[in-house]
Design a protein around this motif. Structure first.
Motif, mmCIF file in Angstrom:
data_model
loop_
_atom_site.group_PDB
_atom_site.id
_atom_site.type_symbol
_atom_site.label_atom_id
_atom_site.label_comp_id
_atom_site.label_asym_id
_atom_site.label_seq_id
_atom_site.Cartn_x
_atom_site.Cartn_y
_atom_site.Cartn_z
ATOM 1 N N LEU A 1 0.825 -1.204 0.000
ATOM 2 C CA LEU A 1 0.000 0.000 0.000
ATOM 3 C C LEU A 1 0.860 1.255 0.000
ATOM 4 C CD1 LEU A 1 -2.730 1.420 0.159
ATOM 5 C CD2 LEU A 1 -2.641 1.165 2.647
ATOM 6 N N ASN A 2 1.875 1.295 0.830
ATOM 7 C CA ASN A 2 2.695 2.507 0.905
ATOM 8 C C ASN A 2 3.509 2.739 -0.360
ATOM 9 O OD1 ASN A 2 1.955 3.732 3.343
ATOM 10 N ND2 ASN A 2 3.151 2.262 4.526
ATOM 11 N N THR A 3 3.925 1.678 -1.026
ATOM 12 C CA THR A 3 4.593 1.838 -2.321
ATOM 13 C C THR A 3 3.633 2.461 -3.329
ATOM 14 O OG1 THR A 3 6.068 -0.029 -1.905
ATOM 15 C CG2 THR A 3 5.744 0.619 -4.198
ATOM 16 N N ARG B 1 3.023 6.312 -2.542
ATOM 17 C CA ARG B 1 4.163 7.219 -2.416
ATOM 18 C C ARG B 1 4.099 8.391 -3.389
ATOM 19 N NH1 ARG B 1 8.960 3.695 -2.870
ATOM 20 N NH2 ARG B 1 8.214 2.938 -0.853
ATOM 21 N N ASP B 2 3.752 8.139 -4.649
ATOM 22 C CA ASP B 2 3.765 9.224 -5.635
ATOM 23 C C ASP B 2 2.584 10.174 -5.473
ATOM 24 O OD1 ASP B 2 1.726 7.633 -6.561
ATOM 25 O OD2 ASP B 2 2.518 7.388 -8.588
ATOM 26 N N GLN B 3 1.676 9.869 -4.540
ATOM 27 C CA GLN B 3 0.560 10.773 -4.266
ATOM 28 C C GLN B 3 0.779 11.588 -2.994
ATOM 29 O OE1 GLN B 3 -3.426 9.079 -5.079
ATOM 30 N NE2 GLN B 3 -2.373 7.167 -5.565
ATOM 31 N N GLY B 4 1.972 11.424 -2.399
ATOM 32 C CA GLY B 4 2.293 12.185 -1.204
ATOM 33 C C GLY B 4 1.570 11.704 0.039
ATOM 34 N N LEU B 5 1.138 10.432 0.032
ATOM 35 C CA LEU B 5 0.375 9.880 1.144
ATOM 36 C C LEU B 5 1.059 8.636 1.699
ATOM 37 C CD1 LEU B 5 -3.174 10.058 -0.505
ATOM 38 C CD2 LEU B 5 -2.209 11.693 1.131
ATOM 39 N N PHE B 6 0.710 8.269 2.925
ATOM 40 C CA PHE B 6 1.180 6.999 3.465
ATOM 41 C C PHE B 6 0.216 6.500 4.524
ATOM 42 C CE2 PHE B 6 2.571 9.641 6.887
ATOM 43 C CZ PHE B 6 2.986 8.854 7.963
ATOM 44 N N PHE B 7 0.296 5.178 4.786
ATOM 45 C CA PHE B 7 -0.479 4.561 5.858
ATOM 46 C C PHE B 7 0.477 4.292 7.007
ATOM 47 C CE2 PHE B 7 -2.279 0.813 8.029
ATOM 48 C CZ PHE B 7 -3.452 1.403 8.478
ATOM 49 N N PRO B 8 0.218 4.815 8.213
ATOM 50 C CA PRO B 8 1.255 4.868 9.239
ATOM 51 C C PRO B 8 1.440 3.630 10.108
ATOM 52 C CG PRO B 8 -0.691 6.043 9.994
ATOM 53 C CD PRO B 8 -0.973 5.611 8.582
ATOM 54 N N ILE B 9 0.478 2.727 10.160
ATOM 55 C CA ILE B 9 0.588 1.624 11.115
ATOM 56 C C ILE B 9 1.634 0.624 10.639
ATOM 57 C CG2 ILE B 9 -0.652 -0.119 12.430
ATOM 58 C CD1 ILE B 9 -1.495 2.831 12.857
#
Length: 465
Positions: free
Chosen positions: A128-130, A133-141
């Motif tokens: 998911l985080n990969t 990444r190009d959208q400037g977002l991440f999932f933190p858990i």
């Protein structure tokens, strides 16, 4: 190994369901011994209890079909993500069908303006985080392992970022769930808050597959911070490190991560990850914010650490240096095993109010030494949560008995401190004896919910209750 109690088998029902599913799913139903064992205990020391078959659905509709067939013949259903759980969650004490959700691994929708996404349960956090990444977002858990997000929701996972971003219960907006009769429900919409009825989303999170199978997850997302800084600092004792953590949290520094490694863990990290850290108790931290903000946070922490004997304080915004440190932290399980080649690792966790953290960790280390065991300790200490990994010769009955004694003692001590027997591992089979000690009469109402939703006890039987 811990002996897990076997439950009565429904031989006729299992044989009938195997025939139905084989005809429907063909090669996507596997009954070979090795694959069944792989879908048993996985990373725990609890004895392996293999399912009778493993099926690989590719859609919610197929999961519903599987559950309906099992419900009609009263056959157990055991959900499987990536197999990284630690308390026997995926064992099959009554046999039955393991539903491997790894093929349901599509990222369905990313709503960047709303900071949320909808995914299938087999999507892993790294996948998911990969993608984000190009959208400037991440999932933190981040529980460390590259676990499936459906499994993380099912076990109410947390990890290194929980001190700032919370756990899975704080980051799931809605779920799609196949219930014990095969019906598909949605627990909520994408709205960030709601007062509509019972909170079924939170009921399902942490239910470990005992109430239904999660087939879709709607998650909150975060914007990637403008700046990220990591820091490390060594301390003379574990007690000093824990007290520095307590002061940091009370001071209101918005740390994203604050992890502790004891002496043995630092030694393991140095050897395994080719580091040269001072071999004393260590805190690893990460700060998120603006360029000026992360510098200020690191400097403030440095001043606090100095008051507790902290030395060799270093902070960096270098991505390479940050990744090196955090990769070493994520590799701690494998690194620790090298401290005693040939030994097996028995990992247990507890969580206490942060004011009792120093006392609890110190007592745990003293108990390990008293029993003559080796047990490196690490922790997500900003939450009061820590893990001890006992390194045991599984052929040595005396060591196994001492390990069992330690696990029970640690759980009891945490509960006596108004803490919990599990901060993030979950109950599964391994921690069942301690749940009633912790919650008492509340478990009666848990049993009532289970009986109402799953009267035939087919959903991951033998877990939690």
């Amino acid at each position: 190994m811990v002996q897990a109690t076997a439950l009565p088998r429904n031989e006729v029902g299992i044989e009938t369901v195997l025939g139905i599913l084989k005809q429907r799913f063909g090669d996507r139903l596997q009954t070979g011994q090795s694959i069944r064992e792989q879908h048993g205990h996985t990373t725990t020391w609890i004895v392996n209890q293999s399912p009778d078959a493993v099926v690989f659905p590719e859609s919610t509709a197929e999961v519903s079909e599987i559950v309906k067939a099992c419900a009609a013949h009263k056959v157990p259903v055991i959900p499987f993500g990536t197999g990284t759980s630690l308390e026997g969650h995926v064992n099959a004490p009554a046999g039955g069908i393991s539903v491997d959700l790894s093929q349901m691994n599509q990222i369905l929708t990313v709503n960047s303006e709303d900071l949320d996404c909808v995914i299938q349960p087999g999507v892993t956090r790294e996948q998911l985080n990969t993608h984000l990444r190009d959208q400037g977002l991440f999932f933190p858990i981040d529980p460390g392992a590259n676990a499936s997000l459906g499994g993380m929701a099912s076990t109410r996972a947390s990890g290194t970022n929980a001190v700032r971003y919370g756990t899975m219960k704080d980051n799931v907006l809605a779920l799609e769930v196949v219930m014990p009769d095969g019906e598909v429900i949605r627990t909520a919409q994408r709205a960030k808050k709601s007062s509509a009825g019972y909170d079924l989303t939170r009921l399902m999170i942490g239910s470990e597959g005992t109430l239904g199978l999660i087939t879709e997850v709607t998650l909150k997302l975060q914007g990637i911070p403008e700046a990220i800084s990591s820091a490390r600092c060594s301390f003379p004792t574990v007690d000093a490190a824990c007290r520095a953590v307590m002061m940091t949290i009370q001071f209101g520094i918005p740390v994203a991560r604050i992890e502790m490694l004891d002496v043995q863990s630092v030694q393991a990290a140095n050897a395994y990850s080719k580091l040269s850290l001072p071999e004393t108790p260590l805190l690893l931290l990460e700060f998120h914010g603006s360029e000026a903000g992360v510098v200020e946070q690191a400097e403030t922490f440095g001043s606090i650490a100095e008051d507790f004997g902290g030395v060799d304080f270093e902070a960096t915004t270098s991505t390479e240096e940050r990744n090196k440190l955090w990769q070493a932290r994520h590799d701690m399980y494998w690194a620790s095993l090298q401290l005693r080649p040939g030994a097996s690792g028995i990992s247990t966790d507890v969580c206490v109010p942060i004011s009792r953290l120093a006392e609890c960790v110190t007592a745990a280390q003293d108990k390990v030494a008293e029993l003559g065991l080796m047990g490196p300790t690490v922790g997500h200490v900003g939450d009061g949560n820590f893990h001890t990994l006992l390194l045991i010769d599984m052929e040595n009955h005396d060591e196994k008995a001492k390990a069992d004694e330690f696990v029970g003692w640690l759980n009891d001590m945490a509960i006596s401190m108004d803490g919990t027997c599990t901060g993030e591992h979950g109950i599964g089979q391994g921690k069942r004896p301690y749940l009633i000690k912790e919650l008492g009469a509340a478990t009666t109402y848990m049993k009532a919910i289970k009986a109402a939703l799953d009267p035939d006890n087919i959903m991951n039987p033998g877990k939690i209750l």
